[in-house]
Scaffold this motif. Structure first.
Motif, PDB file in Angstrom:
ATOM      1  N   SER A 167       0.942  -1.179   0.269  1.00 35.49           N
ATOM      2  CA  SER A 167      -0.007  -0.308   0.066  1.00 35.49           C
ATOM      3  C   SER A 167       0.513   1.375   0.272  1.00 35.49           C
ATOM      4  CB  SER A 167      -0.986   0.308   1.805  1.00 35.49           C
ATOM      5  OG  SER A 167      -0.501  -0.013   2.605  1.00 35.49           O
ATOM      6  N   SER A 168       0.232   2.350  -1.222  1.00 34.88           N
ATOM      7  CA  SER A 168       1.037   3.134  -0.623  1.00 34.88           C
ATOM      8  C   SER A 168       0.120   4.429  -0.709  1.00 34.88           C
ATOM      9  CB  SER A 168       1.764   3.584  -2.497  1.00 34.88           C
ATOM     10  OG  SER A 168       1.128   3.633  -2.792  1.00 34.88           O
ATOM     11  N   PRO A 169       0.354   5.987   0.093  1.00 35.80           N
ATOM     12  CA  PRO A 169      -0.956   6.535  -0.189  1.00 35.80           C
ATOM     13  C   PRO A 169      -1.090   6.526  -1.543  1.00 35.80           C
ATOM     14  CG  PRO A 169       1.204   7.899   1.137  1.00 35.80           C
ATOM     15  CD  PRO A 169       1.254   5.518   1.035  1.00 35.80           C
ATOM     16  N   SER A 170      -1.983   7.923  -1.366  1.00 35.25           N
ATOM     17  CA  SER A 170      -2.762   8.661  -2.980  1.00 35.25           C
ATOM     18  C   SER A 170      -2.132   9.821  -2.845  1.00 35.25           C
ATOM     19  CB  SER A 170      -3.461   8.202  -3.327  1.00 35.25           C
ATOM     20  OG  SER A 170      -4.223   7.028  -3.385  1.00 35.25           O
ATOM     21  N   THR A 171      -0.927  10.901  -3.682  1.00 34.17           N
ATOM     22  CA  THR A 171      -0.524  11.431  -3.871  1.00 34.17           C
ATOM     23  C   THR A 171      -0.889  12.219  -4.667  1.00 34.17           C
ATOM     24  OG1 THR A 171       1.489  10.799  -3.910  1.00 34.17           O
ATOM     25  CG2 THR A 171       0.899  11.039  -1.241  1.00 34.17           C
ATOM     26  N   ALA A 172      -0.965  14.000  -4.931  1.00 36.25           N
ATOM     27  CA  ALA A 172      -0.406  14.002  -6.232  1.00 36.25           C
ATOM     28  C   ALA A 172       0.788  13.968  -6.877  1.00 36.25           C
ATOM     29  CB  ALA A 172      -1.198  15.558  -5.980  1.00 36.25           C
ATOM     30  N   VAL A 173       0.419  13.819  -8.293  1.00 37.91           N
ATOM     31  CA  VAL A 173       1.594  13.439  -9.489  1.00 37.91           C
ATOM     32  C   VAL A 173       2.058  14.678 -10.330  1.00 37.91           C
ATOM     33  CG1 VAL A 173       3.021  11.938 -10.710  1.00 37.91           C
ATOM     34  CG2 VAL A 173       2.065  11.302  -8.530  1.00 37.91           C
ATOM     35  N   GLU A 174       2.924  15.164 -10.277  1.00 37.54           N
ATOM     36  CA  GLU A 174       3.082  16.345 -11.094  1.00 37.54           C
ATOM     37  C   GLU A 174       3.924  15.636 -11.871  1.00 37.54           C
ATOM     38  OE1 GLU A 174       5.016  20.148  -9.999  1.00 37.54           O
ATOM     39  OE2 GLU A 174       2.689  20.279  -8.184  1.00 37.54           O
ATOM     40  N   SER A 175       4.033  16.300 -13.128  1.00 45.11           N
ATOM     41  CA  SER A 175       4.307  15.855 -14.458  1.00 45.11           C
ATOM     42  C   SER A 175       6.135  16.601 -14.958  1.00 45.11           C
ATOM     43  CB  SER A 175       3.457  16.456 -15.777  1.00 45.11           C
ATOM     44  OG  SER A 175       2.581  15.289 -16.644  1.00 45.11           O
ATOM     45  N   LEU A 176       6.244  15.826 -15.493  1.00 48.15           N
ATOM     46  CA  LEU A 176       8.207  15.971 -15.149  1.00 48.15           C
ATOM     47  C   LEU A 176       8.292  17.264 -16.339  1.00 48.15           C
ATOM     48  CD1 LEU A 176       9.946  12.713 -15.764  1.00 48.15           C
ATOM     49  CD2 LEU A 176       9.657  13.979 -13.537  1.00 48.15           C
ATOM     50  N   GLU A 177       9.042  18.306 -15.672  1.00 50.89           N
ATOM     51  CA  GLU A 177       9.282  19.503 -17.058  1.00 50.89           C
ATOM     52  C   GLU A 177       9.599  18.740 -17.607  1.00 50.89           C
ATOM     53  OE1 GLU A 177      12.135  23.291 -16.304  1.00 50.89           O
ATOM     54  OE2 GLU A 177      11.644  22.665 -14.606  1.00 50.89           O
ATOM     55  N   ALA A 178       9.748  19.853 -19.345  1.00 55.03           N
ATOM     56  CA  ALA A 178      10.544  19.441 -20.025  1.00 55.03           C
ATOM     57  C   ALA A 178      10.468  19.916 -21.346  1.00 55.03           C
ATOM     58  CB  ALA A 178       9.082  17.581 -21.199  1.00 55.03           C
TER      59      ALA A 178
END
Length: 339
Positions: A76-87
């Motif tokens: 299990s891992s907590p749901s966290t907001a994931v931002e896209s990589l800068e590109a």
């Protein structure tokens, strides 16, 4: 030339360790400098502003010593907001990831990379370029696990690529050629400057033209005069390129281009580089071509005969003309015969 060697070595330089469940930890080296890719490859930079994508399970990565442990998806891992990589967008509907903006932990990098790939797929992007610096090398196996492939390597970094469309990859292949030069230097006595190299190869004990590889960002004619100077101590100026040879499956299965250059001597005293050269001298042409090697090697013999013809004004080679190309807006050299 050297790029091919590094890419091969990196194949065994990174690894996954066996599954060991332990508390997750974050690891990231100190920030390091980064020089971007050559001009003409990038368009203006854009920062992706996609909606945060939650990371729900999947593989997670835990750093231990110098490797990563892959944790199974059922952890299990907590749901966290994931931002896209800068590109940055490139000119071919692809993206180039900024290595300075990579997340500071393995898990964050893995989830951000996965989210970014999903985002770029929705946008119709094609090729993805990911440069990972030497200090970030622990991230390489994560990118490979996500489907990236090795492209090439240089001192200090490895370049990985990912092709998004479900069709044959159109990204350019890795560098495939090494470039060498040979300097034909002849004095007023019709003596040719020759060297005898320190090597156990087929040319051991042979008197031959000074040769070597050009350096990165070095012009062909500069490489020829430099090699002659380094090996013999003789100063020269470039006159013309008289021939070139194209061979395949040479060192590390790469192709090889050798450019034969006519050079005019500005000095005559010889001082050899004892690390590479066993001896050097001015040798009459007949004595040079009279060696058994040249009776059997038709290509080397023909190259020298062409140089002699150019010296006698019976043959014209290519001269370097400096011109501006609209492609990159820079001065570079176009080699062609007199018009």
């Amino acid at each position: 030339m050297a790029a091919v060697v590094d890419a091969c070595q990196l194949g065994t330089g990174f690894y996954f360790q066996r599954l060991i469940e332990e508390p997750r930890s974050s690891f990231w080296p100190k920030n390091c400098s980064f020089q971007w890719l050559s001009k003409g490859f990038l368009s203006k930079p854009t920062v992706l502003k996609s909606s945060p994508l939650p990371f729900h399970g999947g593989m997670s990565y835990v750093q231990k010593k110098k490797g990563f442990h892959v944790l199974s998806p059922n952890i299990s891992s907590p749901s966290t907001a994931v931002e896209s990589l800068e590109a940055w967008d490139d000119e071919y509907d692809g993206v180039i990831i900024n290595p300075e903006s990579l997340p500071s932990s393995a898990n964050a990098f893995a989830s951000a990379l996965r989210a970014s790939l999903s985002h770029w797929k929705l946008k119709g992007k094609k090729g993805v370029w990911l440069q990972i610096l030497e200090e970030q090398s622990d991230l390489v196996p994560i990118a490979i696990q996500e489907g990236f492939n090795y492209h090439h390597a240089e001192s200090g970094y490895v370049m990985l690529t990912y092709w998004i469309p479900n069709e044959p990859c159109l990204l350019p292949a890795s560098p495939s050629h090494q470039i060498g030069v040979a300097g034909f230097v002849i004095n007023d006595k019709k003596q040719v400057l020759v060297v005898k190299e320190k090597c156990p190869c087929s040319c051991s004990g042979l008197w031959k033209l000074p040769t070597g590889y050009i350096n990165k960002s070095e012009d062909i004619f500069d490489g020829a005069t430099r090699e002659v100077k380094e090996e013999t101590g003789v100063d020269t100026i470039f006159l013309e390129m008289v021939a070139f040879r194209h061979a395949h499956l040479v060192a590390f299965e790469t192709s090889d281009l050798l450019f034969v250059c006519m050079l005019k001597p500005l000095s005559y005293e010889i001082t050899i580089d004892e690390k590479e050269i066993q001896d050097a001298k001015w040798m009459p042409i007949d004595e040079l071509l009279g060696q058994p090697f040249y009776q059997e090697d038709h290509m080397s013999k023909k190259a020298i005969e062409i140089c002699i013809a150019a010296y006698d004004n019976r043959y014209s080679g290519f001269i370097a003309h400096q011109l501006v190309s609209k492609f990159d807006g820079q001065l570079s050299y176009l080699y062609y015969d007199r018009i």
